[in-house]
Enzyme design. Structure first.
Site, mmCIF file in Angstrom:
data_model
loop_
_atom_site.group_PDB
_atom_site.id
_atom_site.type_symbol
_atom_site.label_atom_id
_atom_site.label_comp_id
_atom_site.label_asym_id
_atom_site.label_seq_id
_atom_site.Cartn_x
_atom_site.Cartn_y
_atom_site.Cartn_z
ATOM 1 N N GLU A 71 0.832 -1.214 0.000
ATOM 2 C CA GLU A 71 0.000 0.000 0.000
ATOM 3 C C GLU A 71 0.866 1.263 0.000
ATOM 4 O OE1 GLU A 71 -2.985 -0.325 -0.657
ATOM 5 O OE2 GLU A 71 -3.842 -2.092 0.290
ATOM 6 N N HIS B 200 -2.917 2.085 8.518
ATOM 7 C CA HIS B 200 -3.987 1.296 7.908
ATOM 8 C C HIS B 200 -4.180 0.019 8.708
ATOM 9 C CE1 HIS B 200 -6.384 -0.940 5.080
ATOM 10 N NE2 HIS B 200 -5.401 -1.772 4.753
ATOM 11 N N HIS C 234 -7.354 -3.327 9.770
ATOM 12 C CA HIS C 234 -8.559 -4.053 9.354
ATOM 13 C C HIS C 234 -9.463 -4.275 10.580
ATOM 14 C CE1 HIS C 234 -6.214 -6.101 5.751
ATOM 15 N NE2 HIS C 234 -6.311 -4.780 5.631
ATOM 16 N N GLU D 253 -17.691 11.165 22.276
ATOM 17 C CA GLU D 253 -16.310 11.519 21.960
ATOM 18 C C GLU D 253 -16.058 11.675 20.453
ATOM 19 O OE1 GLU D 253 -14.818 12.123 24.619
ATOM 20 O OE2 GLU D 253 -12.756 12.442 23.970
ATOM 21 N N HIS E 202 -12.897 -3.720 3.600
ATOM 22 C CA HIS E 202 -11.447 -3.869 3.684
ATOM 23 C C HIS E 202 -10.893 -3.332 5.016
ATOM 24 C CE1 HIS E 202 -7.302 -3.578 1.541
ATOM 25 N NE2 HIS E 202 -7.149 -3.543 2.849
HETATM 26 P P1 13P Z 1 0.927 -5.411 3.045
HETATM 27 O O1 13P Z 1 1.248 -6.715 3.756
HETATM 28 O O2 13P Z 1 1.551 -5.348 1.688
HETATM 29 O O3 13P Z 1 1.233 -4.216 3.904
HETATM 30 O O4 13P Z 1 -0.647 -5.419 2.764
HETATM 31 C C1 13P Z 1 -1.556 -5.598 3.810
HETATM 32 C C2 13P Z 1 -2.833 -4.923 3.561
HETATM 33 O O5 13P Z 1 -3.549 -4.661 4.498
HETATM 34 C C3 13P Z 1 -3.223 -4.550 2.171
HETATM 35 O O6 13P Z 1 -4.282 -3.647 2.174
HETATM 36 ZN ZN ZN Z 2 -5.486 -3.740 4.032
#
Ligand code: 13P
Ligand code: ZN
Length: 285
Positions: A120, A144, A146, A174, A215
């Protein structure tokens, strides 16, 4: 040389990876993190590396970030598991330098045994570029993850920034304090692509958090603490929203929520630059 001897900020970088893993936000290789070094940290890095400095060949980014030309970023490695970052920082993280055109990078430290920066990287670079511009250089962290409740929201609610922001703002006090500009939302797009990077960075002009449908979530912060806190707040509010909705037989017609008047009152009391487009206009000020 250990990574924290190299640069103390690496320790904070690694700590966030561990903290995020402990929250359950990083299954398998999910998620990535980057930090834009301060000029004094670049100086220190150069000194620490000294003669042992190794640089790889320049790798084209496939994009151009003029305002990041010559800057350095610490990033997680593609495919790395966040639970392993503290144990093996040299294989799971690394530092890249951007060239004077802002369109290519080379590795100056880390990414041992053939590792490479996160897939990313285009999103991290373009999001840093925009956040650096709109915050006058204060923003340094792009994160980033998940987180499951945030992802679940995107299976349920219309993929509309106003609707999703209001759903979060109205269930936890909050929220409007932590993200007064609301969250941006993207439909499903190809991970790692230049297209998702461009679409995200457009939204980062307004917001400091962008949800990727089905995602995960990208956030920006001036430091690790604020980026982590933003991720945590959004995910916790999503959890509360989903709990309330399932306890309410699946209906979003909750008996009680924070009114728009109350949201505005919070914004006024704390002097927040709130996203007016996400508040109802017919409420009293
Ligand atoms: P990477 O392992 O390349 O960082 O990718 C993980 C991910 O969350 C892709 O969106
Ligand atoms: Zn991801």
């Amino acid at each position: 040389m250990t990574s924290s001897q190299l640069l103390p900020v690496v320790e904070d970088f690694v700590q966030l990876c561990t903290d995020g893993f402990l929250q359950g936000w990083h299954e398998c290789n999910g998620g990535n993190l980057s930090y834009r070094l301060r000029p004094e940290e670049v100086e220190q890095l150069r000194k620490s590396l000294g003669k042992s400095a190794t640089s790889s060949e320049w790798t084209p980014l496939g994009l151009k970030a003029d305002n990041l030309a010559g800057q350095y970023l610490i990033t997680t490695a593609a495919g790395c598991h966040f639970q392993n970052v503290a144990k093996h920082p040299l294989n799971t993280t690394g530092i890249v330098e951007l060239n004077e055109q802002g369109d290519a990078y080379r590795i100056v430290w880390g990414f041992a045994d053939g590792a490479a920066p996160t897939s990313e990287l285009p999103s991290h670079i373009l999001n840093h570029s925009v956040r650096t511009e709109v915050t006058g250089g204060k923003s340094r962290v792009i994160y980033h993850a998940h987180p499951k409740n945030t992802i679940a929201l995107t299976a349920l609610l219309p993929l509309d920034a106003r609707i999703i922001t209001r759903s979060l703002w109205k269930v936890m006090t909050e929220c409007i304090l932590v993200f007064p500009q609301g969250v941006g939302v993207l439909p499903w797009m190809m991970p790692g692509s230049i297209e998702i990077a461009r679409a995200s960075s457009k939204l980062f002009r307004i917001h400091d958090a962008v949800i990727w449908a089905h995602h995960g979530l990208f956030v920006a912060g001036d430091d690790f603490e604020s980026a982590f806190g933003l991720m945590h707040s959004i995910e916790k509010a999503a959890d509360i929203y989903l709990r309330a909705r399932s306890a309410n037989k699946g209906s979003d017609d909750f008996p009680n929520t924070i009114s728009d008047d109350d949201l505005r009152a919070i914004a006024d009391r704390f002097g927040l630059a709130v996203n007016e487009a996400f508040l109802d206009d017919n409420c009293l000020i």
